[in-house]
Scaffold this motif. Structure first.
Motif, PDB file in Angstrom:
ATOM      1  N   LEU A  86      14.789   6.387  23.556  1.00  0.00           N
ATOM      2  CA  LEU A  86      13.944   7.571  23.662  1.00  0.00           C
ATOM      3  C   LEU A  86      12.732   7.378  22.772  1.00  0.00           C
ATOM      4  CD1 LEU A  86      13.580  10.570  24.593  1.00  0.00           C
ATOM      5  CD2 LEU A  86      14.796  11.208  22.496  1.00  0.00           C
ATOM      6  N   ARG A  87      11.564   7.651  23.327  1.00  0.00           N
ATOM      7  CA  ARG A  87      10.320   7.614  22.547  1.00  0.00           C
ATOM      8  C   ARG A  87       9.710   9.007  22.588  1.00  0.00           C
ATOM      9  NH1 ARG A  87       6.025   3.182  23.624  1.00  0.00           N
ATOM     10  NH2 ARG A  87       7.160   2.232  21.935  1.00  0.00           N
ATOM     11  N   LEU A  88       9.413   9.549  21.414  1.00  0.00           N
ATOM     12  CA  LEU A  88       8.775  10.852  21.298  1.00  0.00           C
ATOM     13  C   LEU A  88       7.415  10.683  20.632  1.00  0.00           C
ATOM     14  CD1 LEU A  88      11.820  12.910  19.956  1.00  0.00           C
ATOM     15  CD2 LEU A  88      10.991  12.777  22.303  1.00  0.00           C
ATOM     16  N   ALA A  89       6.424  11.391  21.110  1.00  0.00           N
ATOM     17  CA  ALA A  89       5.089  11.308  20.533  1.00  0.00           C
ATOM     18  C   ALA A  89       4.428  12.682  20.575  1.00  0.00           C
ATOM     19  CB  ALA A  89       4.233  10.307  21.302  1.00  0.00           C
ATOM     20  N   ALA A  90       3.622  12.964  19.568  1.00  0.00           N
ATOM     21  CA  ALA A  90       2.873  14.214  19.507  1.00  0.00           C
ATOM     22  C   ALA A  90       1.505  13.938  18.890  1.00  0.00           C
ATOM     23  CB  ALA A  90       3.622  15.254  18.672  1.00  0.00           C
ATOM     24  N   ALA A  91       0.498  14.627  19.393  1.00  0.00           N
ATOM     25  CA  ALA A  91      -0.865  14.503  18.861  1.00  0.00           C
ATOM     26  C   ALA A  91      -1.516  15.880  18.874  1.00  0.00           C
ATOM     27  CB  ALA A  91      -1.676  13.525  19.702  1.00  0.00           C
ATOM     28  N   TYR A  92      -2.434  16.074  17.950  1.00  0.00           N
ATOM     29  CA  TYR A  92      -3.137  17.344  17.848  1.00  0.00           C
ATOM     30  C   TYR A  92      -4.617  17.067  17.624  1.00  0.00           C
ATOM     31  CZ  TYR A  92      -4.349  22.038  16.320  1.00  0.00           C
ATOM     32  OH  TYR A  92      -4.915  23.268  16.209  1.00  0.00           O
TER      33      TYR A  92
ATOM     34  N   MET B 295      -2.937  20.438  21.499  1.00  0.00           N
ATOM     35  CA  MET B 295      -1.657  19.769  21.215  1.00  0.00           C
ATOM     36  C   MET B 295      -1.196  19.006  22.449  1.00  0.00           C
ATOM     37  SD  MET B 295       0.621  19.553  18.837  1.00  0.00           S
ATOM     38  CE  MET B 295       2.310  19.461  18.419  1.00  0.00           C
ATOM     39  N   GLU B 296      -0.800  17.733  22.260  1.00  0.00           N
ATOM     40  CA  GLU B 296      -0.255  16.913  23.341  1.00  0.00           C
ATOM     41  C   GLU B 296       1.122  16.410  22.940  1.00  0.00           C
ATOM     42  OE1 GLU B 296      -2.842  13.701  24.382  1.00  0.00           O
ATOM     43  OE2 GLU B 296      -4.553  15.011  24.728  1.00  0.00           O
ATOM     44  N   LEU B 297       2.071  16.486  23.859  1.00  0.00           N
ATOM     45  CA  LEU B 297       3.421  15.983  23.641  1.00  0.00           C
ATOM     46  C   LEU B 297       3.759  14.985  24.730  1.00  0.00           C
ATOM     47  CD1 LEU B 297       5.312  19.328  22.896  1.00  0.00           C
ATOM     48  CD2 LEU B 297       4.435  17.681  21.253  1.00  0.00           C
ATOM     49  N   ALA B 298       4.465  13.935  24.359  1.00  0.00           N
ATOM     50  CA  ALA B 298       4.910  12.940  25.337  1.00  0.00           C
ATOM     51  C   ALA B 298       6.319  12.502  24.966  1.00  0.00           C
ATOM     52  CB  ALA B 298       3.974  11.742  25.343  1.00  0.00           C
TER      53      ALA B 298
ATOM     54  N   ARG C  57       2.632  16.293  28.267  1.00  0.00           N
ATOM     55  CA  ARG C  57       2.176  17.665  28.403  1.00  0.00           C
ATOM     56  C   ARG C  57       1.022  17.940  27.446  1.00  0.00           C
ATOM     57  NH1 ARG C  57       7.178  16.895  28.151  1.00  0.00           N
ATOM     58  NH2 ARG C  57       7.542  17.492  26.016  1.00  0.00           N
ATOM     59  N   ALA C  58       0.024  18.629  27.948  1.00  0.00           N
ATOM     60  CA  ALA C  58      -1.076  19.099  27.104  1.00  0.00           C
ATOM     61  C   ALA C  58      -0.861  20.594  26.900  1.00  0.00           C
ATOM     62  CB  ALA C  58      -2.411  18.824  27.766  1.00  0.00           C
ATOM     63  N   LEU C  59      -0.581  20.962  25.688  1.00  0.00           N
ATOM     64  CA  LEU C  59      -0.363  22.371  25.366  1.00  0.00           C
ATOM     65  C   LEU C  59      -1.665  23.006  24.947  1.00  0.00           C
ATOM     66  CD1 LEU C  59       2.945  21.979  23.341  1.00  0.00           C
ATOM     67  CD2 LEU C  59       2.668  22.456  25.767  1.00  0.00           C
ATOM     68  N   ALA C  60      -1.649  24.287  24.726  1.00  0.00           N
ATOM     69  CA  ALA C  60      -2.844  25.011  24.296  1.00  0.00           C
ATOM     70  C   ALA C  60      -3.318  24.519  22.933  1.00  0.00           C
ATOM     71  CB  ALA C  60      -2.533  26.505  24.232  1.00  0.00           C
TER      72      ALA C  60
END
Length: 150
Positions: A56-62, A40-43, A34-37
């Motif tokens: 489970l793999r969690l990832a976040a980028a800004y 911010m990106e979440l996967a 997901r690309a948030l406002a």
């Protein structure tokens, strides 16, 4: 070998997306990105396999826009396992994590070379096995590449 796991200790290279069971593997995969406002990106990716194995793999980028073309992007990733697996010498819980920082120059929307640094850390049984083998439980890696978007 997956690029994120290349320099990890030999016993620690078991990524959650590898086969969860020996023999014929019946696995399920569920992923979302997901690309948030505001950049911010979440996967997240969930895996389920034979004998009630799961991961489970969690990832976040800004993305931090420095100028119209220069972008600084911190990233965080974590891998979790849902059940002990003696065959892979893996216990349930947090297995490894990564924090990275990349600086990219967007030549165009679809082409952006980057340089960065990545800090990787093993946790739980992976860290214990690495220590027993005399290996480090953490690493620092320099990265460089090109981001392509189609």
């Amino acid at each position: 070998m997956p690029r994120d796991q290349g320099n990890l200790p030999s016993r620690a290279r078991h990524a959650p997306y590898r086969r969860l069971a020996t023999g014929v593997a019946l696995c399920a995969l569920l992923a979302s990105e997901r690309a948030l406002a505001a950049g911010m990106e979440l996967a997240d990716t969930a895996y389920a396999g034979e004998r009630q194995q799961s991961a489970l793999r969690l990832a976040a980028a800004y993305a931090i826009l420095l100028t119209n073309r220069w972008v600084l992007e911190p990233k965080v990733k974590a891998n979790f396992f849902g059940r002990d697996d003696a065959g892979r010498e893996q216990r349930a819980g947090l297995a490894d994590s990564e924090f990275g920082l990349r600086l990219r120059y967007e030549v165009s929307r679809g082409f952006a070379p980057y340089v960065g640094v990545s800090f990787n850390r093993l946790h739980g049984s992976r860290a214990e096995l690495a220590r027993e083998d005399g290996e480090d439980t953490g690493q620092v890696r320099w990265v460089a590449g090109v981001r392509l978007r189609f």
